[in-house]
Design a protein around this motif. Structure first.
Motif, PDB file in Angstrom:
ATOM      1  N   LEU A 193       0.821  -1.203   0.000  1.00 27.29           N
ATOM      2  CA  LEU A 193       0.000   0.000   0.000  1.00 27.29           C
ATOM      3  C   LEU A 193       0.855   1.253   0.000  1.00 27.29           C
ATOM      4  O   LEU A 193       1.915   1.299   0.635  1.00 27.29           O
ATOM      5  CB  LEU A 193      -0.948   0.016   1.195  1.00 27.29           C
ATOM      6  N   VAL A 194       0.361   2.260  -0.715  1.00 32.36           N
ATOM      7  CA  VAL A 194       1.012   3.565  -0.780  1.00 32.36           C
ATOM      8  C   VAL A 194      -0.054   4.621  -0.531  1.00 32.36           C
ATOM      9  O   VAL A 194      -1.123   4.589  -1.140  1.00 32.36           O
ATOM     10  CB  VAL A 194       1.679   3.790  -2.156  1.00 32.36           C
ATOM     11  N   ASP A 195       0.236   5.547   0.373  1.00 29.63           N
ATOM     12  CA  ASP A 195      -0.666   6.674   0.622  1.00 29.63           C
ATOM     13  C   ASP A 195      -0.540   7.648  -0.549  1.00 29.63           C
ATOM     14  O   ASP A 195       0.551   8.165  -0.819  1.00 29.63           O
ATOM     15  CB  ASP A 195      -0.282   7.362   1.937  1.00 29.63           C
ATOM     16  N   VAL A 242       0.546  -3.064  -6.193  1.00 33.84           N
ATOM     17  CA  VAL A 242       0.744  -1.781  -5.527  1.00 33.84           C
ATOM     18  C   VAL A 242      -0.625  -1.104  -5.465  1.00 33.84           C
ATOM     19  O   VAL A 242      -1.144  -0.633  -6.485  1.00 33.84           O
ATOM     20  CB  VAL A 242       1.762  -0.902  -6.267  1.00 33.84           C
ATOM     21  N   ALA A 243      -1.216  -1.097  -4.267  1.00 32.72           N
ATOM     22  CA  ALA A 243      -2.523  -0.484  -4.067  1.00 32.72           C
ATOM     23  C   ALA A 243      -2.309   0.949  -3.598  1.00 32.72           C
ATOM     24  O   ALA A 243      -1.873   1.190  -2.470  1.00 32.72           O
ATOM     25  CB  ALA A 243      -3.336  -1.279  -3.044  1.00 32.72           C
ATOM     26  N   ILE A 244      -2.584   1.894  -4.486  1.00 33.60           N
ATOM     27  CA  ILE A 244      -2.402   3.311  -4.140  1.00 33.60           C
ATOM     28  C   ILE A 244      -3.689   3.766  -3.460  1.00 33.60           C
ATOM     29  O   ILE A 244      -4.718   3.979  -4.101  1.00 33.60           O
ATOM     30  CB  ILE A 244      -2.080   4.129  -5.398  1.00 33.60           C
ATOM     31  N   ASN A 245      -3.608   3.883  -2.139  1.00 34.61           N
ATOM     32  CA  ASN A 245      -4.778   4.072  -1.286  1.00 34.61           C
ATOM     33  C   ASN A 245      -5.044   5.560  -1.014  1.00 34.61           C
ATOM     34  O   ASN A 245      -4.215   6.413  -1.290  1.00 34.61           O
ATOM     35  CB  ASN A 245      -4.560   3.318   0.032  1.00 34.61           C
ATOM     36  N   LYS A 246      -6.210   5.816  -0.450  1.00 32.79           N
ATOM     37  CA  LYS A 246      -6.653   7.171  -0.069  1.00 32.79           C
ATOM     38  C   LYS A 246      -6.749   8.094  -1.273  1.00 32.79           C
ATOM     39  O   LYS A 246      -6.441   9.292  -1.194  1.00 32.79           O
ATOM     40  CB  LYS A 246      -5.720   7.752   1.002  1.00 32.79           C
ATOM     41  N   ALA A 260      -9.685   2.402   0.530  1.00 35.80           N
ATOM     42  CA  ALA A 260     -10.068   1.288   1.396  1.00 35.80           C
ATOM     43  C   ALA A 260     -11.211   1.686   2.319  1.00 35.80           C
ATOM     44  O   ALA A 260     -12.087   0.873   2.621  1.00 35.80           O
ATOM     45  CB  ALA A 260      -8.864   0.823   2.212  1.00 35.80           C
ATOM     46  N   ARG A 261     -11.222   2.933   2.751  1.00 37.81           N
ATOM     47  CA  ARG A 261     -12.272   3.378   3.669  1.00 37.81           C
ATOM     48  C   ARG A 261     -13.647   3.337   3.018  1.00 37.81           C
ATOM     49  O   ARG A 261     -14.626   2.881   3.614  1.00 37.81           O
ATOM     50  CB  ARG A 261     -11.970   4.795   4.157  1.00 37.81           C
TER      51      ARG A 261
END
Length: 552
Positions: free
Chosen positions: A141-143, A169-173, A210-211
Motif C-alpha cells: 500500500l502507498v498513501d 501496488v494499491a495506491i490508497n486514499k 479502502a475506507r
C-alpha cells in the motif's frame, strides 16, 4: 523453479462446509497466501477489514461488536472502522497501529485466501518479514498523498528478498487527492523506477480507497479513468506459479529419529522438495553415506510414493548413523555441503552485528555455531544500492560471509526456502538477531561509499559506533558509564599511590597501567567465560539428542 513454487505445497484446499452432505459433493478451490505491507498509516488493516466485510466473512455478532468498538476506538467518526477487524491487540487499538502479524481466512466462489496483515512501523519490521516469508503475493500500500516512503521501499526489498515475485501496488486514499489520475500515474512511474532492480515478475497498480470501498471489490464510479480490475477480482484471477519448473531431487530434512522399540528405526520429517518411493537411492548429508529407501510411512500407513509437502517417516535398507539435522537426499542430485557460505542478512536486533562474534544458526532442522567473518556491504534502502559498511544496525540488510563450525547441506534461497533460509540467534540472550538467505555462487557487486563517509574515516566511525553502541541507545549509555567509572577509579588509585609514595612518576605509571591493562583483563575473562558456557551448552545439546534416541 521459483521460490513461490517451492513454497506452495498444495495448490488446492477444501472449502469449509463443502462435503458429502452438500448436493454437489466435495469441491476444492485454489489457495492464495498474500500479505499487505507498506509504511505507517497507509491503510493496510482498513483494506483487509473492508475485503472481509464485502466477502461476507464478518458475522452479525462480529459486526455488532465492530460497530461498538468503532465508537470507542475508531478513527472514522460515525463510520465503521474496518481496521479493528484485524487490529485485535489492545495496544493496537489504543495507538491505531498494527504491531503483530494478523492472519485471516476468507473465500470467494473462485478462490480461498489466507491474508497476513503486517505492521508498517520500522520497529516491527521483523514481524513484517515473518509474514512475507510464507506469502505467494504481496499487496504493497502507498498513501496517495505521501507517495513512496523509505519504509515502502524497505518492505518492497524484503518482499523480493524472501522470494515473492508478484506484487500489487494499491495506491490508497485516492479520495483524499480528489481521485486524481495524474497522482496515480506519477506514483506508478516512481515505483517502477525505484524497484527496477528487484526482479519482480509482475507489478500491478490499482487505485483504491479502502475506507469507502472504491476499487476494492467493485469498480469505482469516481475513478472511471481506471480500466483495470478491482483488487479482489485481480486476486481471484492472478497466477503466481512458475510454469517452467525444472525437475528436483528429493530433500528430506530429518526432524526426528523415530525409535519406538528395538525393531524399528525410522527418520521423520517434511519432504521439502522432489519425490520419494521405495527403492530410491539416497545419500545422507553431510556424511555422504548412501543407501536405499526401504519403506515410506505416512499418517495413514505404508505408501508407495511421497511428494513435496508431505509429512512422512522413511526407513533405509542399511544401518547408518543419522541424527536430527541430517538431510536425506536423492543420491544423483545432492545439494552442496558447505562450511562457509555467502548470504543476505536482515538484521533484527537492537544490538549491531559484530564481525567475529559467534551466533547459533538454525537452517531447516540443522543447528550449527556460526561466525560472520566478513561484511561485504549493506543496502541503502533509499536507492537500493550496495554501500560500504562496518556493521549492520536494526533493520539493515547486508551481504556477509558466514563460517560454520561444521558442514551442513544448503541450497540458494531462490532454489529452496527450506535449505536456503535460516536465522541467527544470540547464544546468550537467545534473541533472534537476523533472518538469513543463502546466496548462489559468489558474484562481484559494485559497492559505493556511504554518503558523507569515505575511506578509513568511515571505517573508524563505524567501528566506534559498534564499540559504543547506536546513538541514543541503552548500550551507548552503559558504555559511557563504564568508561567514566574506569577513568575515575584509575585517577583515585593514582591519588592514593601519590599520597603513599610522594612520587608523581610512580602514581602516573600506576594510573596508565590500570587504564590499559584492566580492560584487557576484563575482556579476556569475559571471553573465557563465554567459551566455558558454549562448551557446556554444546554438551547439553548432545545429551538431549541422545535422550531422544538420535543416532545408533
Amino acid at each position: 523453479m521459483s521460490v513461490a513454487s517451492a513454497r506452495q505445497r498444495a495448490t488446492t484446499v477444501p472449502v469449509p462446509g463443502d462435503g458429502p452432505a452438500n448436493d454437489d459433493g466435495p469441491r476444492t478451490r485454489s489457495l492464495l497466501r498474500f500479505i499487505t505491507c507498506g509504511s505507517v498509516d497507509d491503510g493496510k488493516s482498513t483494506l483487509i477489514g473492508r475485503i472481509l466485510y464485502e466477502t461476507g466473512a464478518v458475522f452479525e455478532d462480529q459486526l455488532g461488536t465492530l460497530k461498538r468498538d468503532s465508537r470507542k476506538f475508531g478513527t472514522q467518526g460515525d463510520k465503521i472502522d474496518f481496521a479493528l477487524l484485524v487490529d485485535g491487540l489492545t495496544a493496537e487499538r489504543e495507538q491505531g497501529i498494527t504491531i503483530d502479524v494478523a492472519y485471516r481466512y476468507f473465500s470467494t466462489p473462485q478462490r480461498a485466501f489466507i491474508v497476513a496483515d503486517t505492521p508498517g512501523h520500522e520497529q516491527y519490521t521483523r514481524n513484517m518479514a515473518t509474514g512475507a516469508s510464507t506469502a505467494d503475493l504481496a499487496v504493497i500500500l502507498v498513501d496517495a498523498r505521501l507517495g513512496l516512503l523509505k519504509q515502502t521501499l524497505r518492505h518492497s526489498f524484503i518482499v523480493s528478498l524472501v522470494g515473492v515475485r508478484h506484487v500489487v501496488v494499491a495506491i490508497n486514499k485516492m479520495d483524499l487527492v480528489g481521485y486524481d489520475e495524474a497522482v496515480f500515474e506519477r506514483i506508478c512511474a516512481e515505483y517502477r523506477a525505484a524497484t527496477a532492480a528487484l526482479g519482480f515478475a509482475q507489478i500491478t497498480f490499482i487505485p483504491v480507497s479502502a475506507r469507502d470501498g472504491d476499487n476494492v471489490t467493485t469498480p469505482s464510479a469516481a475513478m472511471r479513468w481506471y480500466r483495470g480490475e478491482p483488487l479482489l477480482a485481480h486476486l481471484e484471477s492472478v497466477s503466481w506459479e512458475d510454469t517452467e519448473q525444472s525437475p528436483q531431487g528429493a530433500v528430506l530434512p530429518v526432524q526426528w529419529v523415530n525409535r519406538p522399540d528395538s525393531t524399528f528405526r525410522g527418520y521423520s520429517g517434511n519432504l521439502a522438495q522432489g519425490q520419494l518411493k521405495p527403492g530410491d537411492a539416497v545419500a545422507i548429508l553431510p556424511s555422504g553415506r548412501t543407501s536405499q529407501i526401504a519403506r515410506i510411512l505416512a499418517p495413514s500407513g505404508d505408501v508407495g510414493h511421497a511428494s513435496a509437502g508431505q509429512a512422512l517417516t522413511v526407513t533405509l535398507t542399511d544401518e547408518i548413523d543419522i541424527s536430527r539435522g541430517d538431510v536425506i537426499v536423492d543420491a544423483a542430485r545432492r545439494p552442496p555441503v558447505r562450511q562457509t557460505m555467502e548470504a543476505r542478512l536482515l538484521w533484527t536486533s537492537e544490538v549491531p552485528l559484530a564481525e567475529g562474534q559467534r551466533y547459533a544458526l538454525k537452517l531447516a532442522s540443522a543447528h550449527a555455531h556460526a561466525t560472520v567473518s566478513t561484511l561485504h556491504f549493506s543496502i541503502d534502502v533509499a536507492s537500493l544500492a550496495p554501500v560500504s559498511a562496518a556493521t549492520l544496525a536494526m533493520n539493515d540488510i547486508g551481504k556477509v560471509t558466514i563460517d560454520l563450525d561444521r558442514p551442513i547441506a544448503v541450497l540458494p534461497f531462490t532454489a529452496s526456502t527450506q535449505l536456503g533460509g535460516f536465522i541467527l540467534v544470540d547464544m546468550i540472550s537467545h534473541e533472534t538477531v537476523a533472518f538469513g538467505f543463502v546466496e548462489a555462487a559468489a558474484a562481484t557487486t559494485s559497492v559505493v561509499a556511504s554518503p558523507g563517509r569515505t575511506g578509513s574515516l568511515a571505517a573508524f566511525r563505524s567501528a566506534l559506533q559498534l564499540f559504543v553502541g547506536p546513538a541514543g541507545s541503552l548500550a551507548r549509555t552503559k558504555t559511557a558509564g563504564a568508561i567514566a567509572g574506569h577513568v575515575i577509579t584509575g585517577a583515585v588509585l593514582g591519588v592514593f599511590v601519590y599520597g603513599a609514595t610522594e612520587s608523581l612518576g610512580t602514581a602516573l605509571l600506576v594510573v596508565v597501567v590500570d587504564w590499559v591493562f584492566r580492560p584487557l583483563i576484563v575482556s579476556a575473562a569475559s571471553i573465557l567465560a563465554q567459551r566455558v558456557w558454549l562448551r557446556r551448552d554444546h554438551r547439553n545439546q548432545l545429551a538431549s539428542e541422545n535422550v531422544l534416541g538420535d543416532g545408533i
